[in-house]
Design an enzyme around this catalytic site. Structure first.
Site, mmCIF file in Angstrom:
data_model
loop_
_atom_site.group_PDB
_atom_site.id
_atom_site.type_symbol
_atom_site.label_atom_id
_atom_site.label_comp_id
_atom_site.label_asym_id
_atom_site.label_seq_id
_atom_site.Cartn_x
_atom_site.Cartn_y
_atom_site.Cartn_z
ATOM 1 N N ASP A 67 0.813 -1.206 0.000
ATOM 2 C CA ASP A 67 0.000 0.000 0.000
ATOM 3 C C ASP A 67 0.856 1.270 0.000
ATOM 4 O OD1 ASP A 67 0.982 -0.432 2.548
ATOM 5 O OD2 ASP A 67 -0.954 -0.560 3.524
ATOM 6 N N HIS A 138 -7.020 -4.770 10.071
ATOM 7 C CA HIS A 138 -6.769 -4.424 8.660
ATOM 8 C C HIS A 138 -5.448 -5.011 8.193
ATOM 9 C CE1 HIS A 138 -4.831 -0.314 9.826
ATOM 10 N NE2 HIS A 138 -3.869 -1.051 9.321
ATOM 11 N N GLU A 143 -9.600 -1.937 5.281
ATOM 12 C CA GLU A 143 -10.263 -1.659 6.552
ATOM 13 C C GLU A 143 -11.486 -2.552 6.723
ATOM 14 O OE1 GLU A 143 -8.824 0.177 8.629
ATOM 15 O OE2 GLU A 143 -8.401 2.216 7.958
HETATM 16 C C1 GLP Z 1 -0.466 0.434 8.629
HETATM 17 C C2 GLP Z 1 -0.116 -0.375 7.368
HETATM 18 C C3 GLP Z 1 -0.345 -1.858 7.570
HETATM 19 C C4 GLP Z 1 0.261 -2.301 8.879
HETATM 20 C C5 GLP Z 1 -0.421 -1.590 10.027
HETATM 21 C C6 GLP Z 1 0.070 -2.011 11.392
HETATM 22 O O1 GLP Z 1 -1.761 0.874 8.658
HETATM 23 N N1 GLP Z 1 -0.839 0.071 6.219
HETATM 24 O O2 GLP Z 1 0.211 -2.566 6.473
HETATM 25 O O3 GLP Z 1 0.140 -3.688 9.034
HETATM 26 O O4 GLP Z 1 -0.176 -0.203 9.859
HETATM 27 O O5 GLP Z 1 1.119 -1.209 11.823
HETATM 28 P P1 GLP Z 1 2.100 -1.570 12.991
HETATM 29 O O6 GLP Z 1 2.977 -2.655 12.485
HETATM 30 O O7 GLP Z 1 2.879 -0.300 13.213
HETATM 31 O O8 GLP Z 1 1.275 -1.976 14.148
#
Ligand code: GLP
Length: 245
Positions: A67, A138, A143
């Site tokens: 993304d 997500h 979402e």
């Molecule tokens: C973002 C990304 C996701 C990721 C998520 C979790 O929203 N788009 O791909 O998995 O955050 O983030 P974290 O690893 O910082 O908890």
């Protein structure tokens, strides 16, 4: 699904890096699906370390990221383009033209999503997709919704995601409201999926996503239907799971 229950974030990162290394060694021109967020940082660090030691060669590897924020250009330090270059691409011998992300600066959403889907197809599909998971389940920026999105699309980020991601920005106001993301269908087409999760704050969602009902309200729950999923999670993230692992 195979579950690796590991001690902590460090072990999760080593295990995930091991699995990705095995993929690269057995198929040097693998297509890796990559992720951002704080969870994969340790995995990338470990890969860089092994590369520096001479144990890994990225020269033939191709990558596609899950993304990208819509509206952020490549120089923007919060863009996923910048993140990937900082944590991985600029630190290993992968040719820049073999790395791909959705283009956040392309305002024409439909065109950009089509371009990205066609690009993945032209690469022959994803061999292994690395995934982190948001607190609401997500994956990428898919979402919770009424239905699972099939392909790369433009999403409106949920308020909870904006709040969760504001730590990387000056304020919540700076967080883009939209993003391009691979769809759930795109993710499911990967031959193998590697999910990494760490921390007690993810314990509820890990239980729901992997041991609860499959529902678009918990996007990651669809992974239960994929034939080759590896979950690497630490003790804290697995602390609410009562099933035998
Ligand atoms: C973002 C990304 C996701 C990721 C998520 C979790 O929203 N788009 O791909 O998995 O955050 O983030 P974290 O690893 O910082 O908890």
């Amino acid at each position: 699904m195979r579950v690796y229950a590991v001690k902590d974030y460090r072990e999760m990162s080593r295990k995930a890096a091991n699995i990705l290394s095995a993929q690269i060694i057995s198929k040097p021109d693998s297509v890796l699906g990559l992720a951002t967020g704080s969870t994969p940082i340790g995995t990338y660090e470990q890969l860089v370390e092994w590369y520096e030691k001479g144990d890994l060669d990225f020269s033939e590897v191709r990558t596609v990221n899950l993304d990208e924020y819509k509206g952020l250009d490549k120089e923007n330090k919060q863009s996923y383009y910048y993140f990937m270059h900082r944590h991985l691409f600029d630190r290993v011998n992968i040719p820049q033209e073999q790395t791909h992300l959705p283009d956040g600066t392309n305002a024409e959403a439909e065109k950009e999503c089509r371009r990205y889907e066609e690009l993945m197809e032209s690469l022959g599909g994803i061999d292994i997709q690395l995934l982190g998971m948001g607190h609401n389940g997500h994956i990428g920026f898919n979402e919770p919704a009424e239905a699972f999105a099939k392909e790369t699309h433009c999403v409106d980020l949920q308020e909870s995601t904006i709040q969760a991601n504001k730590r990387f920005f000056e304020s919540a106001k700076e967080v883009p409201r939209q993003a391009y993301t691979m769809g759930i269908g795109t993710i499911l087409r990967a031959v193998r999926i590697l999910v990494i999760v760490s921390g007690e704050d993810k314990a509820d969602i890990v239980k729901k996503a992997f041991w609860g009902p499959i529902t678009p309200q918990v996007p990651a729950s669809i992974l239960q239907l994929h034939p080759d999923v590896i979950l690497v999670a630490d003790e804290a993230a697995l602390s609410k799971v009562t099933e035998k692992l």
